[in-house]
Design a protein around this motif. Structure first.
Motif, PDB file in Angstrom:
ATOM      1  N   GLY A  35      -3.661 -11.349   1.164  1.00  0.00           N
ATOM      2  CA  GLY A  35      -2.393 -10.642   1.222  1.00  0.00           C
ATOM      3  C   GLY A  35      -2.315  -9.790   2.476  1.00  0.00           C
ATOM      4  N   HIS A  43      -3.053 -14.243  -8.465  1.00  0.00           N
ATOM      5  CA  HIS A  43      -1.931 -14.676  -9.302  1.00  0.00           C
ATOM      6  C   HIS A  43      -2.449 -15.498 -10.480  1.00  0.00           C
ATOM      7  CE1 HIS A  43      -0.098 -14.004  -5.330  1.00  0.00           C
ATOM      8  NE2 HIS A  43       0.912 -13.570  -6.042  1.00  0.00           N
ATOM      9  N   GLU A  67       2.788 -16.942  -7.654  1.00  0.00           N
ATOM     10  CA  GLU A  67       2.953 -16.488  -6.270  1.00  0.00           C
ATOM     11  C   GLU A  67       4.401 -16.118  -6.015  1.00  0.00           C
ATOM     12  OE1 GLU A  67       1.059 -18.829  -3.273  1.00  0.00           O
ATOM     13  OE2 GLU A  67      -0.537 -19.407  -4.664  1.00  0.00           O
ATOM     14  N   GLY A  68       4.604 -15.104  -5.207  1.00  0.00           N
ATOM     15  CA  GLY A  68       5.941 -14.622  -4.911  1.00  0.00           C
ATOM     16  C   GLY A  68       6.328 -13.396  -5.714  1.00  0.00           C
ATOM     17  N   TYR A  69       5.561 -13.068  -6.755  1.00  0.00           N
ATOM     18  CA  TYR A  69       5.866 -11.891  -7.577  1.00  0.00           C
ATOM     19  C   TYR A  69       5.465 -10.598  -6.871  1.00  0.00           C
ATOM     20  CZ  TYR A  69       5.869  -8.684 -11.554  1.00  0.00           C
ATOM     21  OH  TYR A  69       6.101  -7.619 -12.388  1.00  0.00           O
ATOM     22  N   LEU A  70       4.344 -10.627  -6.186  1.00  0.00           N
ATOM     23  CA  LEU A  70       3.824  -9.433  -5.525  1.00  0.00           C
ATOM     24  C   LEU A  70       4.434  -9.281  -4.140  1.00  0.00           C
ATOM     25  CD1 LEU A  70       0.094  -9.787  -6.582  1.00  0.00           C
ATOM     26  CD2 LEU A  70       1.757  -8.134  -7.451  1.00  0.00           C
ATOM     27  N   THR A  71       5.621  -8.687  -4.101  1.00  0.00           N
ATOM     28  CA  THR A  71       6.326  -8.480  -2.836  1.00  0.00           C
ATOM     29  C   THR A  71       7.003  -7.117  -2.859  1.00  0.00           C
ATOM     30  OG1 THR A  71       8.352  -9.482  -3.681  1.00  0.00           O
ATOM     31  CG2 THR A  71       6.823 -10.961  -2.541  1.00  0.00           C
ATOM     32  N   GLY A  72       7.515  -6.721  -1.737  1.00  0.00           N
ATOM     33  CA  GLY A  72       8.368  -5.547  -1.625  1.00  0.00           C
ATOM     34  C   GLY A  72       7.779  -4.270  -2.181  1.00  0.00           C
ATOM     35  N   LEU A  75       4.494  -4.440  -4.296  1.00  0.00           N
ATOM     36  CA  LEU A  75       3.288  -4.620  -3.487  1.00  0.00           C
ATOM     37  C   LEU A  75       2.926  -3.322  -2.758  1.00  0.00           C
ATOM     38  CD1 LEU A  75       1.035  -6.483  -2.657  1.00  0.00           C
ATOM     39  CD2 LEU A  75       2.482  -7.310  -0.799  1.00  0.00           C
ATOM     40  N   ARG A  76       3.923  -2.578  -2.285  1.00  0.00           N
ATOM     41  CA  ARG A  76       3.640  -1.273  -1.660  1.00  0.00           C
ATOM     42  C   ARG A  76       3.008  -0.318  -2.666  1.00  0.00           C
ATOM     43  NH1 ARG A  76       8.552  -2.415   0.607  1.00  0.00           N
ATOM     44  NH2 ARG A  76       9.688  -0.999  -0.785  1.00  0.00           N
ATOM     45  N   ASP A  79      -0.518  -1.383  -3.147  1.00  0.00           N
ATOM     46  CA  ASP A  79      -1.239  -1.055  -1.918  1.00  0.00           C
ATOM     47  C   ASP A  79      -1.697   0.406  -1.961  1.00  0.00           C
ATOM     48  OD1 ASP A  79      -1.752  -1.803   1.106  1.00  0.00           O
ATOM     49  OD2 ASP A  79      -0.749   0.149   1.117  1.00  0.00           O
TER      50      ASP A  79
END
Length: 144
Positions: A35, A43, A67-72, A75-76, A79
């Motif tokens: 990532g 995932h 995949e594609g769920y952990l975004t925006g 994900l911040r 993080d």
């Protein structure tokens, strides 16, 4: 990758939180991918605990979703949890987090709203509600 992310990745390997995250991902039969910012995304995690949509152990972010769920924003949020592992010297984060969940449940009835770790990671980014403490809700009910 920025210097802080490289340092965090190294710290979280050295403090054993990322190796524990990799073990949890393996036990949960999750698919690992690289990532952003030194994170590892796992995932398809199959163990029904914890119930969160995503959770982080060291630099490993785990989710039951594809995949594609952990975004925006999510994900911040995760993080920031990886950074918290580095700040807490790794594995001590786990009992500290459990204690923070207990405090939050006692204060407002849910595990996130008054959990210091979730607040520092931005509640809204992690899809947690901002629930007021029980004593302020009781005061509002008495006024009605």
């Amino acid at each position: 990758m920025r210097r802080w992310h490289r340092a965090r990745r190294t710290l979280n390997y050295a403090n054993l939180s990322t190796p524990l995250g990799l073990l949890v991902a393996r036990l949960g039969r999750a698919r690992l991918t690289a990532g952003p910012d030194g994170l590892l995304l796992a995932h398809g995690y199959r163990i029904p605990f914890p119930v969160a949509g995503a959770f982080t152990v060291g630099n490993v972010v785990l989710t039951r979703h594809g995949e594609g769920y952990l975004t925006g924003a999510l994900l911040r949020h995760e993080d920031r949890h990886a950074s918290q592992y580095a700040a807490c010297a790794g594995l001590p984060m786990l009992p500290l987090y459990v204690a923070a969940v207990a405090v939050s449940v006692l204060v407002c009835g849910n595990p996130g709203s008054w959990n210091v770790f979730e607040r520092l990671a931005n509640l809204e980014d992690g899809n947690y509600p901002r629930t007021p403490p029980w004593w302020t809700r009781a005061r509002v009910r008495r006024r009605r």
